[in-house]
Design an enzyme around this catalytic site. Structure first.
Site, PDB file in Angstrom:
ATOM      1  N   GLU A 255       0.900  -1.162   0.000  1.00 35.79           N
ATOM      2  CA  GLU A 255       0.000   0.000   0.000  1.00 35.79           C
ATOM      3  C   GLU A 255       0.931   1.201   0.000  1.00 35.79           C
ATOM      4  OE1 GLU A 255      -3.344  -0.320   0.170  1.00 35.79           O
ATOM      5  OE2 GLU A 255      -3.184  -2.489   0.282  1.00 35.79           O
ATOM      6  N   CYS A 294      -2.617   8.423   3.613  1.00 39.40           N
ATOM      7  CA  CYS A 294      -2.405   7.945   2.245  1.00 39.40           C
ATOM      8  C   CYS A 294      -3.647   8.197   1.398  1.00 39.40           C
ATOM      9  CB  CYS A 294      -2.086   6.468   2.274  1.00 39.40           C
ATOM     10  SG  CYS A 294      -3.281   5.547   3.250  1.00 39.40           S
TER      11      CYS A 294
HETATM   12  P1  NAP Z   1       8.643   4.712   4.301  1.00 39.12           P
HETATM   13  O1  NAP Z   1       9.805   5.564   4.567  1.00 39.12           O
HETATM   14  O2  NAP Z   1       8.601   3.970   3.013  1.00 39.12           O
HETATM   15  O3  NAP Z   1       8.589   3.685   5.520  1.00 39.12           O
HETATM   16  C1  NAP Z   1       7.562   2.747   5.618  1.00 39.12           C
HETATM   17  C2  NAP Z   1       8.031   1.585   6.471  1.00 39.12           C
HETATM   18  O4  NAP Z   1       9.084   0.881   5.809  1.00 39.12           O
HETATM   19  C3  NAP Z   1       8.604   2.008   7.827  1.00 39.12           C
HETATM   20  O5  NAP Z   1       8.243   1.062   8.790  1.00 39.12           O
HETATM   21  C4  NAP Z   1      10.097   1.970   7.583  1.00 39.12           C
HETATM   22  O6  NAP Z   1      10.848   1.802   8.745  1.00 39.12           O
HETATM   23  C5  NAP Z   1      10.188   0.748   6.695  1.00 39.12           C
HETATM   24  N1  NAP Z   1      11.403   0.644   5.907  1.00 39.12           N
HETATM   25  C6  NAP Z   1      12.061   1.637   5.269  1.00 39.12           C
HETATM   26  N2  NAP Z   1      13.126   1.128   4.613  1.00 39.12           N
HETATM   27  C7  NAP Z   1      13.131  -0.216   4.858  1.00 39.12           C
HETATM   28  C8  NAP Z   1      13.973  -1.292   4.460  1.00 39.12           C
HETATM   29  N3  NAP Z   1      15.024  -1.104   3.665  1.00 39.12           N
HETATM   30  N4  NAP Z   1      13.682  -2.528   4.916  1.00 39.12           N
HETATM   31  C9  NAP Z   1      12.611  -2.760   5.715  1.00 39.12           C
HETATM   32  N5  NAP Z   1      11.764  -1.764   6.110  1.00 39.12           N
HETATM   33  C10 NAP Z   1      12.021  -0.525   5.687  1.00 39.12           C
HETATM   34  O7  NAP Z   1       7.282   5.515   4.413  1.00 39.12           O
HETATM   35  P2  NAP Z   1       6.817   6.529   5.587  1.00 39.12           P
HETATM   36  O8  NAP Z   1       7.559   7.794   5.410  1.00 39.12           O
HETATM   37  O9  NAP Z   1       6.858   5.862   6.919  1.00 39.12           O
HETATM   38  O10 NAP Z   1       5.289   6.716   5.252  1.00 39.12           O
HETATM   39  C11 NAP Z   1       4.805   7.694   4.382  1.00 39.12           C
HETATM   40  C12 NAP Z   1       4.415   7.087   3.061  1.00 39.12           C
HETATM   41  O11 NAP Z   1       3.581   5.966   3.265  1.00 39.12           O
HETATM   42  C13 NAP Z   1       3.622   8.044   2.188  1.00 39.12           C
HETATM   43  O12 NAP Z   1       4.116   7.974   0.888  1.00 39.12           O
HETATM   44  C14 NAP Z   1       2.208   7.499   2.245  1.00 39.12           C
HETATM   45  O13 NAP Z   1       1.426   7.755   1.111  1.00 39.12           O
HETATM   46  C15 NAP Z   1       2.441   6.049   2.427  1.00 39.12           C
HETATM   47  N6  NAP Z   1       1.306   5.435   3.100  1.00 39.12           N
HETATM   48  C16 NAP Z   1       0.495   4.621   2.399  1.00 39.12           C
HETATM   49  C17 NAP Z   1      -0.597   4.025   3.007  1.00 39.12           C
HETATM   50  C18 NAP Z   1      -1.525   3.119   2.243  1.00 39.12           C
HETATM   51  O14 NAP Z   1      -2.305   2.421   2.865  1.00 39.12           O
HETATM   52  N7  NAP Z   1      -1.484   3.111   0.950  1.00 39.12           N
HETATM   53  C19 NAP Z   1      -0.856   4.273   4.357  1.00 39.12           C
HETATM   54  C20 NAP Z   1      -0.014   5.128   5.037  1.00 39.12           C
HETATM   55  C21 NAP Z   1       1.065   5.701   4.396  1.00 39.12           C
HETATM   56  P3  NAP Z   1      11.622   3.049   9.420  1.00 39.12           P
HETATM   57  O15 NAP Z   1      10.596   4.012   9.818  1.00 39.12           O
HETATM   58  O16 NAP Z   1      12.345   2.428  10.555  1.00 39.12           O
HETATM   59  O17 NAP Z   1      12.538   3.581   8.347  1.00 39.12           O
END
Ligand code: NAP
Length: 516
Positions: A255, A294
């Protein structure tokens, strides 16, 4: 508060100082995450060897009953989660969305499990398929739990709901979960997991928590495991092609980002209820979680002849939003989760401003109630406008994950659909119209590019559930840029964690399966 991970039946705290997390309003340090030594292969082994068998010994109804008991127990302690969530910038309304929304999802899956699944270990999927002339040989689809672990990686914006909406269907399926919350708000999820474990409701091994890095966890994934990811498209792309995921065909759902649209119908002129409902919805979506959803409305599409009227109405409404310390009752919109996120959103606004004009005042100069600008991650509600949306690129591609929305005109209903599609696949589109012909054209045009389409008119205006709110019984997900995944949607989300197998044999044998 020192964060710990819960793995292989024990809480594990790291040594020394680690990553720190500040209150989004005051800048005071509220949590610290020292790097803990985690045996990531051991986490998966524990889930597969201890959690999975314990869960599979229970029937669907027994697991559903445990979910219900858990939801009730957590409901009694939700104030603790509210209090911690304030530090993430959450207002009371945001807390209700996240915490009560999460508990509501648990309750919903508990009752679906009892109503829609059998009191058995196997789910019989559909009717038997006759395969011989005499009727002595037939086929039947059954679903049984995967024997691996479900790895849940969550985004920072919903530390409670985000965890529970993945956990509930996984648990009901009979599969153990390994939860990795986003670091920025992991202190809220960690508290939730402590509350869950305090209830002693869940079988050991059915829930583990990893705060911080996932280390080499992915290297140890195998074919019976599954990954459900929520976050940015960039991280999803990286994890989706991890060699272990590819080699072992690990189920992977994502997502991700979404440039959701909200469309004002051509019939919804100023003075109509649909016009007012549209304006209220765009404003509500900005305020909730300070636009860090999101599903938030990123693009507001209006008939060209209404562009000025909508600009005025939204500008006035945005100016009235009370921003400040989320602990102050009058505050309607809190800060972003942290300074880094604020910096990121400001950079995205700059990108959007290359092609769109700013209608609201400087987001950095926002007036605050009960807080000061230098300490918190505050940003004012930001309305942009682009007059020639087909010539613009960024407004259809750049997600500013904060209180940011771009207004744009369309020339016809088919043009509105064409503009919405420029988002290349979104979680949700909504339309405000009382004209069934317009609604039909929009639904059929938008559906291939969206996971959910919401149509609002004066008759459902008061009780509609909102553009940005996924419902447990309805699909949450979207094609293309939105990640191509599907969560929730009722029992379908449970079956995602199960293997669907076609069994062939005599009808007598297949009937016996139903009693298994
Ligand atoms: P993100 O930076 O991609 O992080 C998401 C998750 O992935 C976090 O738990 C992060 O952990 C983890 N992660 C990052 N790099 C990783 C790796 N190499 N290996 C394993 N895990 C890893 O996104 P965010 O900044 O938290 O969230 C914002 C984004 O999420 C926005 O673009 C939003 O649109 C999207 N979002 C989508 C939905 C949906 O349902 N479609 C819902 C909410 C948010 P760390 O925090 O420890 O880096």
């Amino acid at each position: 508060m020192q964060l710990a991970s819960y793995t292989q039946g024990q809480w594990r705290t790291g040594a020394g100082t680690g990553q720190t997390f500040a209150d989004a309003t005051t800048g005071e340090i509220v949590a610290e995450l020292p790097a803990a030594t985690i045996d990531y292969a051991g986490v998966l082994t524990h889930a597969r060897a201890i959690g999975g068998p314990a869960l599979r010994r229970l029937t669907f109804h027994e697991r559903a009953a445990l979910l219900k008991t858990l939801a009730k127990a957590l409901g009694e302690r939700k104030e603790e989660l509210y209090a911690l969530s304030r530090s993430t910038g959450a207002t009371q309304a945001d807390c209700v969305l996240d915490v009560d929304g999460g508990l509501g999802t648990l309750f919903s899956y508990a009752s679906r499990g009892a109503r829609e699944l059998p009191n058995s270990h196997v789910y019989i999927d559909g009717a038997a398929e006759p395969l011989s002339k005499s009727g002595g040989f037939a086929g039947q689809h059954i679903c049984v739990p995967l024997e691996g672990a479900a790895v849940h990686i969550n985004a920072y914006n919903f530390p409670v709901w985000g965890m529970l909406e993945k956990f509930a269907p996984t648990f009901l399926a009979g599969v153990p979960a390994v939860v990795k919350p986003a670091s920025a708000t992991a202190f809220v999820t960690e508290k939730l997991v402590r509350q869950i474990l305090d209830t002693s409701v869940l079988p050991e091994g059915s829930l583990q928590l990893i705060c911080g890095s996932t280390g080499d966890l992915f290297d140890h994934l195998r074919s019976q495991d599954a990954v459900a990811f929520t976050g940015s498209a960039a991280t999803a792309q990286k994890l989706r092609v991890h060699p272990a995921v590819v080699t072992h065909s690990v189920r992977f759902t994502a997502e991700t980002d979404s440039l959701n649209s909200c469309i004002l119908g051509p019939d919804a002129a100023p003075g109509t209820p649909e016009f007012d409902l549209f304006v209220a919805e765009v404003v509500r979506e900005m305020k909730l979680k300070a636009g860090q959803r999101c599903t938030a409305i990123r693009r507001a599409l209006v008939p060209a002849q209404q562009l000025d009227a909508v600009s005025t109405a939204l500008k006035e409404a945005f100016a009235k939003i009370v921003v400040g310390d989320p602990r102050v009752a009058e505050v309607q919109m809190g800060p972003l989760v942290g300074i880094a996120q604020r910096r990121d959103v400001l950079a995205r606004i700059q990108e959007l401003r290359q092609e769109a004009e700013l209608l609201t005042s400087d987001p950095e100069e926002v007036q605050l109630l009960g807080a000061t600008r230098d300490k918190g991650a505050f940003l004012g509600p930001t309305l942009l406008r682009v007059r020639e949306p087909h010539r613009a690129r960024a407004v259809h591609a750049v997600e500013a994950f904060g209180p940011v929305c771009t207004l744009m005109p369309y020339s016809s209903v088919s043009d509105a659909v064409a503009l919405a599609k420029l988002g290349e696949g979104s979680l949700v589109a909504s339309a405000f119209t009382a004209d069934p012909a317009v609604a039909r054209e929009l639904i059929l045009g938008l559906a291939p590019y969206h996971g959910r389409v919401l149509i609002v008119d004066r008759d459902c205006g008061k009780e509609q559930t909102g553009h940005g709110s996924p419902m447990p019984g309805l699909v949450h997900g979207g094609p293309g840029r939105a990640g191509g995944g599907e969560e929730l949607g009722g029992i379908r989300a449970v079956l995602h964690y199960m293997q669907r197998t076609a069994v062939q044999g005599t009808p007598k044998l297949l009937e016996a399966l139903a009693r298994a």
